[in-house]
Design a protein around this motif. Structure first.
Motif, PDB file in Angstrom:
ATOM      1  N   THR A  77       3.958  -0.729 -12.321  1.00 59.97           N
ATOM      2  CA  THR A  77       3.922  -0.239 -13.702  1.00 59.97           C
ATOM      3  C   THR A  77       4.530  -1.272 -14.632  1.00 59.97           C
ATOM      4  O   THR A  77       3.904  -1.681 -15.608  1.00 59.97           O
ATOM      5  CB  THR A  77       4.666   1.103 -13.828  1.00 59.97           C
ATOM      6  OG1 THR A  77       4.042   2.079 -12.983  1.00 59.97           O
ATOM      7  CG2 THR A  77       4.663   1.605 -15.270  1.00 59.97           C
ATOM      8  N   LEU A  78       5.728  -1.728 -14.320  1.00 62.14           N
ATOM      9  CA  LEU A  78       6.392  -2.743 -15.136  1.00 62.14           C
ATOM     10  C   LEU A  78       6.107  -4.157 -14.642  1.00 62.14           C
ATOM     11  O   LEU A  78       6.640  -5.122 -15.183  1.00 62.14           O
ATOM     12  CB  LEU A  78       7.898  -2.482 -15.185  1.00 62.14           C
ATOM     13  CG  LEU A  78       8.293  -1.220 -15.956  1.00 62.14           C
ATOM     14  CD1 LEU A  78       9.806  -0.986 -15.869  1.00 62.14           C
ATOM     15  CD2 LEU A  78       7.861  -1.309 -17.416  1.00 62.14           C
ATOM     16  N   TYR A  79       5.286  -4.270 -13.623  1.00 58.03           N
ATOM     17  CA  TYR A  79       4.698  -5.551 -13.249  1.00 58.03           C
ATOM     18  C   TYR A  79       3.279  -5.266 -12.766  1.00 58.03           C
ATOM     19  O   TYR A  79       2.972  -4.152 -12.350  1.00 58.03           O
ATOM     20  CB  TYR A  79       5.521  -6.279 -12.177  1.00 58.03           C
ATOM     21  CG  TYR A  79       5.631  -5.585 -10.847  1.00 58.03           C
ATOM     22  CD1 TYR A  79       4.596  -5.640  -9.912  1.00 58.03           C
ATOM     23  CD2 TYR A  79       6.779  -4.875 -10.498  1.00 58.03           C
ATOM     24  CE1 TYR A  79       4.703  -5.008  -8.685  1.00 58.03           C
ATOM     25  CE2 TYR A  79       6.899  -4.247  -9.280  1.00 58.03           C
ATOM     26  CZ  TYR A  79       5.851  -4.310  -8.374  1.00 58.03           C
ATOM     27  OH  TYR A  79       5.949  -3.679  -7.165  1.00 58.03           O
ATOM     28  N   PRO A  80       2.384  -6.231 -12.826  1.00 61.84           N
ATOM     29  CA  PRO A  80       0.979  -5.971 -12.471  1.00 61.84           C
ATOM     30  C   PRO A  80       0.796  -5.783 -10.969  1.00 61.84           C
ATOM     31  O   PRO A  80       1.426  -6.485 -10.165  1.00 61.84           O
ATOM     32  CB  PRO A  80       0.250  -7.219 -12.972  1.00 61.84           C
ATOM     33  CG  PRO A  80       1.295  -8.279 -13.032  1.00 61.84           C
ATOM     34  CD  PRO A  80       2.586  -7.592 -13.368  1.00 61.84           C
ATOM     35  N   PRO A  81      -0.072  -4.856 -10.576  1.00 58.07           N
ATOM     36  CA  PRO A  81      -0.347  -4.666  -9.146  1.00 58.07           C
ATOM     37  C   PRO A  81      -0.835  -5.940  -8.460  1.00 58.07           C
ATOM     38  O   PRO A  81      -0.663  -6.083  -7.242  1.00 58.07           O
ATOM     39  CB  PRO A  81      -1.433  -3.587  -9.141  1.00 58.07           C
ATOM     40  CG  PRO A  81      -1.277  -2.867 -10.434  1.00 58.07           C
ATOM     41  CD  PRO A  81      -0.797  -3.891 -11.416  1.00 58.07           C
ATOM     42  N   ALA A  82      -1.419  -6.854  -9.235  1.00 61.87           N
ATOM     43  CA  ALA A  82      -1.904  -8.107  -8.654  1.00 61.87           C
ATOM     44  C   ALA A  82      -0.781  -8.921  -8.013  1.00 61.87           C
ATOM     45  O   ALA A  82      -1.041  -9.791  -7.173  1.00 61.87           O
ATOM     46  CB  ALA A  82      -2.604  -8.947  -9.726  1.00 61.87           C
ATOM     47  N   ALA A  83       0.473  -8.637  -8.365  1.00 63.21           N
ATOM     48  CA  ALA A  83       1.604  -9.319  -7.724  1.00 63.21           C
ATOM     49  C   ALA A  83       1.723  -8.939  -6.256  1.00 63.21           C
ATOM     50  O   ALA A  83       2.292  -9.684  -5.463  1.00 63.21           O
ATOM     51  CB  ALA A  83       2.904  -8.984  -8.455  1.00 63.21           C
ATOM     52  N   ARG A  84       1.229  -7.748  -5.922  1.00 65.48           N
ATOM     53  CA  ARG A  84       1.168  -7.275  -4.534  1.00 65.48           C
ATOM     54  C   ARG A  84       2.526  -7.327  -3.828  1.00 65.48           C
ATOM     55  O   ARG A  84       2.629  -7.715  -2.654  1.00 65.48           O
ATOM     56  CB  ARG A  84       0.110  -8.051  -3.739  1.00 65.48           C
ATOM     57  CG  ARG A  84      -1.297  -7.962  -4.348  1.00 65.48           C
ATOM     58  CD  ARG A  84      -2.365  -8.484  -3.415  1.00 65.48           C
ATOM     59  NE  ARG A  84      -2.542  -7.615  -2.268  1.00 65.48           N
ATOM     60  CZ  ARG A  84      -3.338  -6.535  -2.242  1.00 65.48           C
ATOM     61  NH1 ARG A  84      -3.999  -6.169  -3.328  1.00 65.48           N
ATOM     62  NH2 ARG A  84      -3.455  -5.810  -1.148  1.00 65.48           N
ATOM     63  N   LEU A  85       3.548  -6.891  -4.523  1.00 67.60           N
ATOM     64  CA  LEU A  85       4.866  -6.808  -3.881  1.00 67.60           C
ATOM     65  C   LEU A  85       4.856  -5.832  -2.725  1.00 67.60           C
ATOM     66  O   LEU A  85       5.572  -6.012  -1.735  1.00 67.60           O
ATOM     67  CB  LEU A  85       5.928  -6.376  -4.900  1.00 67.60           C
ATOM     68  CG  LEU A  85       6.506  -7.397  -5.854  1.00 67.60           C
ATOM     69  CD1 LEU A  85       7.746  -6.844  -6.515  1.00 67.60           C
ATOM     70  CD2 LEU A  85       6.803  -8.720  -5.177  1.00 67.60           C
ATOM     71  N   PHE A  86       4.047  -4.774  -2.857  1.00 69.75           N
ATOM     72  CA  PHE A  86       4.066  -3.767  -1.799  1.00 69.75           C
ATOM     73  C   PHE A  86       3.476  -4.287  -0.496  1.00 69.75           C
ATOM     74  O   PHE A  86       3.749  -3.721   0.567  1.00 69.75           O
ATOM     75  CB  PHE A  86       3.377  -2.478  -2.261  1.00 69.75           C
ATOM     76  CG  PHE A  86       4.370  -1.422  -2.649  1.00 69.75           C
ATOM     77  CD1 PHE A  86       4.774  -0.455  -1.745  1.00 69.75           C
ATOM     78  CD2 PHE A  86       4.947  -1.424  -3.903  1.00 69.75           C
ATOM     79  CE1 PHE A  86       5.709   0.499  -2.080  1.00 69.75           C
ATOM     80  CE2 PHE A  86       5.886  -0.478  -4.258  1.00 69.75           C
ATOM     81  CZ  PHE A  86       6.268   0.484  -3.339  1.00 69.75           C
ATOM     82  N   ASP A  87       2.692  -5.345  -0.538  1.00 71.30           N
ATOM     83  CA  ASP A  87       2.259  -5.964   0.711  1.00 71.30           C
ATOM     84  C   ASP A  87       3.475  -6.428   1.505  1.00 71.30           C
ATOM     85  O   ASP A  87       3.531  -6.278   2.731  1.00 71.30           O
ATOM     86  CB  ASP A  87       1.351  -7.164   0.424  1.00 71.30           C
ATOM     87  CG  ASP A  87      -0.015  -6.766  -0.082  1.00 71.30           C
ATOM     88  OD1 ASP A  87      -0.277  -5.552  -0.213  1.00 71.30           O
ATOM     89  OD2 ASP A  87      -0.827  -7.674  -0.359  1.00 71.30           O
ATOM     90  N   LEU A  88       4.457  -6.997   0.793  1.00 73.10           N
ATOM     91  CA  LEU A  88       5.677  -7.470   1.447  1.00 73.10           C
ATOM     92  C   LEU A  88       6.544  -6.310   1.902  1.00 73.10           C
ATOM     93  O   LEU A  88       7.113  -6.335   3.005  1.00 73.10           O
ATOM     94  CB  LEU A  88       6.461  -8.361   0.480  1.00 73.10           C
ATOM     95  CG  LEU A  88       5.715  -9.553  -0.126  1.00 73.10           C
ATOM     96  CD1 LEU A  88       6.611 -10.280  -1.125  1.00 73.10           C
ATOM     97  CD2 LEU A  88       5.240 -10.498   0.964  1.00 73.10           C
ATOM     98  N   ILE A  89       6.653  -5.277   1.053  1.00 77.51           N
ATOM     99  CA  ILE A  89       7.491  -4.128   1.376  1.00 77.51           C
ATOM    100  C   ILE A  89       6.910  -3.359   2.561  1.00 77.51           C
ATOM    101  O   ILE A  89       7.650  -2.915   3.453  1.00 77.51           O
ATOM    102  CB  ILE A  89       7.649  -3.224   0.145  1.00 77.51           C
ATOM    103  CG1 ILE A  89       8.475  -3.943  -0.932  1.00 77.51           C
ATOM    104  CG2 ILE A  89       8.313  -1.901   0.514  1.00 77.51           C
ATOM    105  CD1 ILE A  89       8.530  -3.221  -2.263  1.00 77.51           C
ATOM    106  N   GLU A  90       5.604  -3.220   2.604  1.00 81.04           N
ATOM    107  CA  GLU A  90       4.979  -2.472   3.700  1.00 81.04           C
ATOM    108  C   GLU A  90       5.186  -3.163   5.042  1.00 81.04           C
ATOM    109  O   GLU A  90       5.347  -2.492   6.074  1.00 81.04           O
ATOM    110  CB  GLU A  90       3.497  -2.269   3.407  1.00 81.04           C
ATOM    111  CG  GLU A  90       3.252  -1.216   2.329  1.00 81.04           C
ATOM    112  CD  GLU A  90       1.809  -1.144   1.882  1.00 81.04           C
ATOM    113  OE1 GLU A  90       0.978  -1.917   2.437  1.00 81.04           O
ATOM    114  OE2 GLU A  90       1.498  -0.334   0.991  1.00 81.04           O
ATOM    115  N   VAL A  91       5.187  -4.485   5.051  1.00 80.39           N
ATOM    116  CA  VAL A  91       5.493  -5.207   6.293  1.00 80.39           C
ATOM    117  C   VAL A  91       6.891  -4.849   6.774  1.00 80.39           C
ATOM    118  O   VAL A  91       7.122  -4.596   7.967  1.00 80.39           O
ATOM    119  CB  VAL A  91       5.363  -6.729   6.079  1.00 80.39           C
ATOM    120  CG1 VAL A  91       5.947  -7.491   7.268  1.00 80.39           C
ATOM    121  CG2 VAL A  91       3.901  -7.114   5.882  1.00 80.39           C
ATOM    122  N   LYS A  92       7.842  -4.799   5.839  1.00 84.49           N
ATOM    123  CA  LYS A  92       9.220  -4.452   6.192  1.00 84.49           C
ATOM    124  C   LYS A  92       9.317  -2.992   6.651  1.00 84.49           C
ATOM    125  O   LYS A  92      10.070  -2.671   7.587  1.00 84.49           O
ATOM    126  CB  LYS A  92      10.125  -4.665   4.974  1.00 84.49           C
ATOM    127  CG  LYS A  92      10.234  -6.106   4.515  1.00 84.49           C
ATOM    128  CD  LYS A  92      11.360  -6.810   5.232  1.00 84.49           C
ATOM    129  CE  LYS A  92      11.639  -8.158   4.612  1.00 84.49           C
ATOM    130  NZ  LYS A  92      12.845  -8.792   5.207  1.00 84.49           N
TER     131      LYS A  92
END
Length: 216
Positions: free
Chosen positions: A19-34
């Motif tokens: 929301t406060l950053y674009p989904p294109a950053a795909r931070l959740f790809d990193l979080i989901e691995v963890k």
């Protein structure tokens, strides 16, 4: 017309991730691995089953953490610190978003299903640390996640927020149902609108700075 819909708003509530950053950053790809690594280690599951369980808990409990706490008695703090131990190099400052939020009249808060320490790191990376009056993490909701009504009640009580003079900005469409029921203005922040938006979604934007700029 959009500005008129928000002319009464004096509390501006923003989700954090995607929301406060674009989904294109795909931070959740990193979080989901963890997350998967944590589930594999702590529950002794292979990767495929850990990934299935993570998704199932997110769907049924609101967050994977809520499912792990409810069904396995997981300690939230070690889990959160592990899964949020990621690089934020994918995020850049957004002066336009900072200016648009700063211009909003009234109090501006973040309400996230992550923890406040992680939120502070993200906000700092985005150049948004100084534009919010308060940051509420899941710990402030007694570990109850959005979309649960109890999570909103606890945070809004702490903030002394009157829902009928507030607006909620969220990427997860589920998390706008309770705010709408409470009388808040609701905005779905996502790259594309829902193909059949439910009644609790009043507005959609794929350009949060631009949308906010039309309100002041």
């Amino acid at each position: 017309m959009v500005a008129q819909d928000f002319s009464h708003v004096r509390h501006w509530v923003f989700d954090l991730d995607n929301t406060l950053y674009p989904p294109a950053a795909r931070l959740f790809d990193l979080i989901e691995v963890k997350m998967n690594a944590w589930v594999m280690r702590e529950l002794g599951l292979p990767l495929a089953e850990a990934d299935r369980l993570r998704t199932d808990y997110w769907q049924r409990h609101g967050t994977t953490l809520a499912g792990l706490m409810a069904e396995h008695g997981a300690d939230p703090w070690p889990y959160l610190r592990e899964v949020h131990d990621i690089s934020l190099d994918r995020l850049d400052p957004d002066p336009g978003l900072a200016a648009a939020i700063t211009a909003l009249p009234g109090r501006r808060i973040v309400f996230t299903n992550g923890d406040a320490e992680y939120a502070a790191r993200v906000l700092d990376r985005r150049g948004l640390s100084d534009v919010f009056d308060a940051v509420y993490g899941i710990e402030h909701a007694n570990w109850r996640p959005k979309p649960e009504r109890a999570a909103f009640d606890l945070v809004f009580a702490a903030e002394r927020l009157e829902p009928k003079t507030a607006a909620m900005f969220e990427d997860d469409i589920r998390n706008l149902s309770v705010p709408h029921a409470l009388g808040m203005r609701t905005v779905h922040v996502a790259p594309a609108p829902h193909p059949e938006p439910p009644a609790h979604v009043q507005h959609h934007t794929d350009d949060l700075p631009g949308f906010l700029g039309r309100l002041t």
